[in-house]
Design a protein around this motif. Structure first.
Motif, PDB file in Angstrom:
ATOM      1  N   GLY A  63       0.810  -1.209   0.000  1.00 43.21           N
ATOM      2  CA  GLY A  63       0.000   0.000   0.000  1.00 43.21           C
ATOM      3  C   GLY A  63       0.841   1.256   0.000  1.00 43.21           C
ATOM      4  N   GLY A  64       0.196   2.350   0.340  1.00 39.63           N
ATOM      5  CA  GLY A  64       0.876   3.636   0.351  1.00 39.63           C
ATOM      6  C   GLY A  64       0.954   4.247  -1.030  1.00 39.63           C
ATOM      7  N   GLY A  65       1.517   5.425  -1.083  1.00 40.25           N
ATOM      8  CA  GLY A  65       1.640   6.125  -2.352  1.00 40.25           C
ATOM      9  C   GLY A  65       2.751   7.147  -2.282  1.00 40.25           C
ATOM     10  N   GLY A  66       2.954   7.821  -3.367  1.00 38.42           N
ATOM     11  CA  GLY A  66       3.992   8.839  -3.469  1.00 38.42           C
ATOM     12  C   GLY A  66       3.832   9.542  -4.791  1.00 38.42           C
ATOM     13  N   SER A  67       4.915   9.573  -5.562  1.00 38.18           N
ATOM     14  CA  SER A  67       4.826  10.173  -6.888  1.00 38.18           C
ATOM     15  C   SER A  67       3.944   9.348  -7.814  1.00 38.18           C
ATOM     16  CB  SER A  67       6.229  10.312  -7.493  1.00 38.18           C
ATOM     17  OG  SER A  67       6.872   9.044  -7.578  1.00 38.18           O
ATOM     18  N   ARG A  68       3.812   8.048  -7.494  1.00 38.34           N
ATOM     19  CA  ARG A  68       2.919   7.185  -8.267  1.00 38.34           C
ATOM     20  C   ARG A  68       2.367   6.091  -7.357  1.00 38.34           C
ATOM     21  NH1 ARG A  68       5.737   2.498 -10.043  1.00 38.34           N
ATOM     22  NH2 ARG A  68       7.974   2.546  -9.553  1.00 38.34           N
ATOM     23  N   ALA A  69       1.169   5.639  -7.672  1.00 39.69           N
ATOM     24  CA  ALA A  69       0.563   4.572  -6.885  1.00 39.69           C
ATOM     25  C   ALA A  69       1.203   3.240  -7.249  1.00 39.69           C
ATOM     26  CB  ALA A  69      -0.937   4.524  -7.150  1.00 39.69           C
ATOM     27  N   VAL A  85       9.966  -7.750  -4.871  1.00 42.38           N
ATOM     28  CA  VAL A  85       8.505  -7.739  -5.000  1.00 42.38           C
ATOM     29  C   VAL A  85       8.023  -9.180  -5.010  1.00 42.38           C
ATOM     30  CG1 VAL A  85       6.555  -7.125  -6.470  1.00 42.38           C
ATOM     31  CG2 VAL A  85       8.490  -5.550  -6.241  1.00 42.38           C
ATOM     32  N   VAL A  86       7.092  -9.514  -4.103  1.00 40.27           N
ATOM     33  CA  VAL A  86       6.613 -10.891  -3.988  1.00 40.27           C
ATOM     34  C   VAL A  86       5.155 -11.053  -4.418  1.00 40.27           C
ATOM     35  CG1 VAL A  86       8.254 -11.534  -2.197  1.00 40.27           C
ATOM     36  CG2 VAL A  86       6.053 -10.529  -1.543  1.00 40.27           C
ATOM     37  N   ALA A  87       4.434  -9.946  -4.544  1.00 42.40           N
ATOM     38  CA  ALA A  87       3.020 -10.032  -4.935  1.00 42.40           C
ATOM     39  C   ALA A  87       2.530  -8.643  -5.308  1.00 42.40           C
ATOM     40  CB  ALA A  87       2.176 -10.596  -3.793  1.00 42.40           C
ATOM     41  N   HIS A  88       1.270  -8.588  -5.747  1.00 44.93           N
ATOM     42  CA  HIS A  88       0.617  -7.313  -6.026  1.00 44.93           C
ATOM     43  C   HIS A  88      -0.718  -7.285  -5.284  1.00 44.93           C
ATOM     44  CE1 HIS A  88       3.364  -5.627  -9.034  1.00 44.93           C
ATOM     45  NE2 HIS A  88       3.611  -6.890  -9.328  1.00 44.93           N
ATOM     46  N   SER A  89      -1.006  -6.152  -4.666  1.00 48.02           N
ATOM     47  CA  SER A  89      -2.186  -6.022  -3.817  1.00 48.02           C
ATOM     48  C   SER A  89      -3.474  -6.079  -4.619  1.00 48.02           C
ATOM     49  CB  SER A  89      -2.142  -4.702  -3.039  1.00 48.02           C
ATOM     50  OG  SER A  89      -0.989  -4.616  -2.244  1.00 48.02           O
ATOM     51  N   GLN A  90      -4.503  -6.628  -3.981  1.00 49.53           N
ATOM     52  CA  GLN A  90      -5.827  -6.622  -4.584  1.00 49.53           C
ATOM     53  C   GLN A  90      -6.392  -5.213  -4.632  1.00 49.53           C
ATOM     54  OE1 GLN A  90      -7.427  -9.443  -1.673  1.00 49.53           O
ATOM     55  NE2 GLN A  90      -7.781 -10.889  -3.339  1.00 49.53           N
ATOM     56  N   ARG A  91      -6.116  -4.449  -3.588  1.00 53.29           N
ATOM     57  CA  ARG A  91      -6.583  -3.066  -3.504  1.00 53.29           C
ATOM     58  C   ARG A  91      -5.389  -2.159  -3.236  1.00 53.29           C
ATOM     59  NH1 ARG A  91     -10.836  -5.454   0.093  1.00 53.29           N
ATOM     60  NH2 ARG A  91     -12.787  -5.471  -1.075  1.00 53.29           N
ATOM     61  N   ARG A  92      -5.366  -1.015  -3.874  1.00 52.78           N
ATOM     62  CA  ARG A  92      -4.319  -0.030  -3.617  1.00 52.78           C
ATOM     63  C   ARG A  92      -4.796   0.880  -2.495  1.00 52.78           C
ATOM     64  NH1 ARG A  92      -2.153   1.787  -9.650  1.00 52.78           N
ATOM     65  NH2 ARG A  92      -1.479  -0.297 -10.322  1.00 52.78           N
ATOM     66  N   ARG A  93      -4.222   0.692  -1.326  1.00 51.05           N
ATOM     67  CA  ARG A  93      -4.647   1.426  -0.134  1.00 51.05           C
ATOM     68  C   ARG A  93      -3.606   2.476   0.247  1.00 51.05           C
ATOM     69  NH1 ARG A  93      -8.416  -1.598   3.170  1.00 51.05           N
ATOM     70  NH2 ARG A  93      -8.934  -3.617   2.235  1.00 51.05           N
ATOM     71  N   GLY A 114      -5.855   5.442  -6.951  1.00 51.94           N
ATOM     72  CA  GLY A 114      -5.773   4.930  -8.313  1.00 51.94           C
ATOM     73  C   GLY A 114      -7.104   4.406  -8.791  1.00 51.94           C
ATOM     74  N   GLY A 115      -7.189   4.213 -10.110  1.00 49.71           N
ATOM     75  CA  GLY A 115      -8.411   3.647 -10.683  1.00 49.71           C
ATOM     76  C   GLY A 115      -9.453   4.710 -10.941  1.00 49.71           C
ATOM     77  N   ALA A 116     -10.346   4.426 -11.850  1.00 50.10           N
ATOM     78  CA  ALA A 116     -11.404   5.363 -12.206  1.00 50.10           C
ATOM     79  C   ALA A 116     -12.653   5.067 -11.409  1.00 50.10           C
ATOM     80  CB  ALA A 116     -11.710   5.261 -13.702  1.00 50.10           C
ATOM     81  N   CYS A 117     -13.404   6.111 -11.129  1.00 46.39           N
ATOM     82  CA  CYS A 117     -14.651   5.959 -10.380  1.00 46.39           C
ATOM     83  C   CYS A 117     -15.814   6.512 -11.190  1.00 46.39           C
ATOM     84  CB  CYS A 117     -14.552   6.679  -9.030  1.00 46.39           C
ATOM     85  SG  CYS A 117     -13.301   5.996  -7.930  1.00 46.39           S
ATOM     86  N   GLY A 118     -15.789   6.277 -12.467  1.00 46.41           N
ATOM     87  CA  GLY A 118     -16.817   6.823 -13.330  1.00 46.41           C
ATOM     88  C   GLY A 118     -18.179   6.202 -13.132  1.00 46.41           C
TER      89      GLY A 118
END
Length: 286
Positions: A63-69, A85-93, A114-118
């Motif tokens: 999780g977390g963020g910075g200049s990019r998610a 890197v051992v995995a990728h999160s289901q949700r970007r928190r 991240g992601g669109a909420c349209g």
């Protein structure tokens, strides 16, 4: 090393007497026995407000963020001083909390990044993130079913104690305190896995009920033995009382509460002698 990044709300984890101070672009290792501080390799992906925990003497961040998610889950090997890197999160928190029990890395709460909420469901998704947790099995390298806090709200603190995950949630005008049974294996407190995944509401911390617990109040939570140590690290409740027009004196910043997981009772410890805004807490073997 970039020492300035250490002021960007680092995360703390401990392995034995060694405390790892993890900042977006740097990391330090502090030995609580010798008081020596040495630089270590930084994370592969710079990030702020991320989840961190220790499992099998390795450090995990997500999780977390910075200049990019990023969705990357990283593992740090202290012996080799390397990240991977051992995995990728289901949700970007963002703003999430980490905990670990029985081989599971819990990534708890936070905001959606991240992601669109349209589709118009952005508010619903944000709520789901704030009151839920993702479970990553570090041995099997798989994600388990995500779990939601039964009472909803926004998770503001969490930690692991004696095979359970304790979660403090805010509901704007009150706090709720929950226990999640994280015991999957025999021998961890006698659970044997039968109760894994069960939630139980516990006694809420004794905060004044008239206080509006808005975004100016922050908590830090750490497990020590069979106790949950809850520290109010940001926000002066006296100021909240004055703004609400109340005259009575409230609790100042630096409040420390202790929950005895065996007796099921809260008690008040000595207030912090000096408050560091947005402080992080960690327990160390002495």
């Amino acid at each position: 090393m970039n020492t300035a990044s250490l002021h960007s709300i680092p995360r703390l984890v401990s392995i034995g007497p060694r405390v790892y101070i993890i900042a977006p672009n740097s990391m330090l290792r502090y030995n609580a026995w010798t008081h020596h501080v040495i630089p270590k390799s930084p994370m592969l992906v710079p990030r702020k407000k991320f989840a961190s925990a220790v499992l099998f003497n390795k450090i995990y961040v997500a999780g977390g963020g910075g200049s990019r998610a990023t969705s990357a889950v990283e593992e740090y090997d202290p012996e080799a001083d390397t990240w991977r890197v051992v995995a990728h999160s289901q949700r970007r928190r963002y703003g999430c909390i980490g905990a670990a029990v029985d081989g599971i890395f819990y990534v708890i709460g936070g905001l959606k990044i991240g992601g669109a909420c349209g589709n118009g469901n952005g508010g619903v998704e944000a709520h789901v993130y704030a009151c839920s947790m993702d479970l990553y099995d570090v041995e099997e390298r798989v994600w388990l079913r995500s779990r939601a806090v039964p009472g909803g709200g926004c998770v503001v603190a969490a930690c692991a104690v004696a095979g359970f995950i304790y979660v403090l949630a805010s509901h704007a005008v009150e706090l709720s305190f929950w226990r999640f049974d994280a015991r999957r294996k025999c021998g961890n407190g006698g659970g044997g896995g039968e109760g894994f995944g069960e939630w139980c509401r516990m006694i809420s911390p004794p905060m004044p009920t008239q206080i509006r617990l808005d975004g100016t109040v922050r908590f830090c939570c750490v497990g020590v033995g069979n106790e949950v140590i809850l520290v109010q690290v940001v926000g002066c409740i006296d100021d909240l009382l004055r703004r609400s027009g109340r005259s009575q004196r409230g609790l100042k910043e630096g409040l420390v509460l202790v929950y005895d997981s065996v007796g099921g009772e809260w008690s008040r410890a000595a207030d912090l002698p000096e408050v560091i805004r947005r402080a992080a807490c960690v327990s160390v073997e002495c």
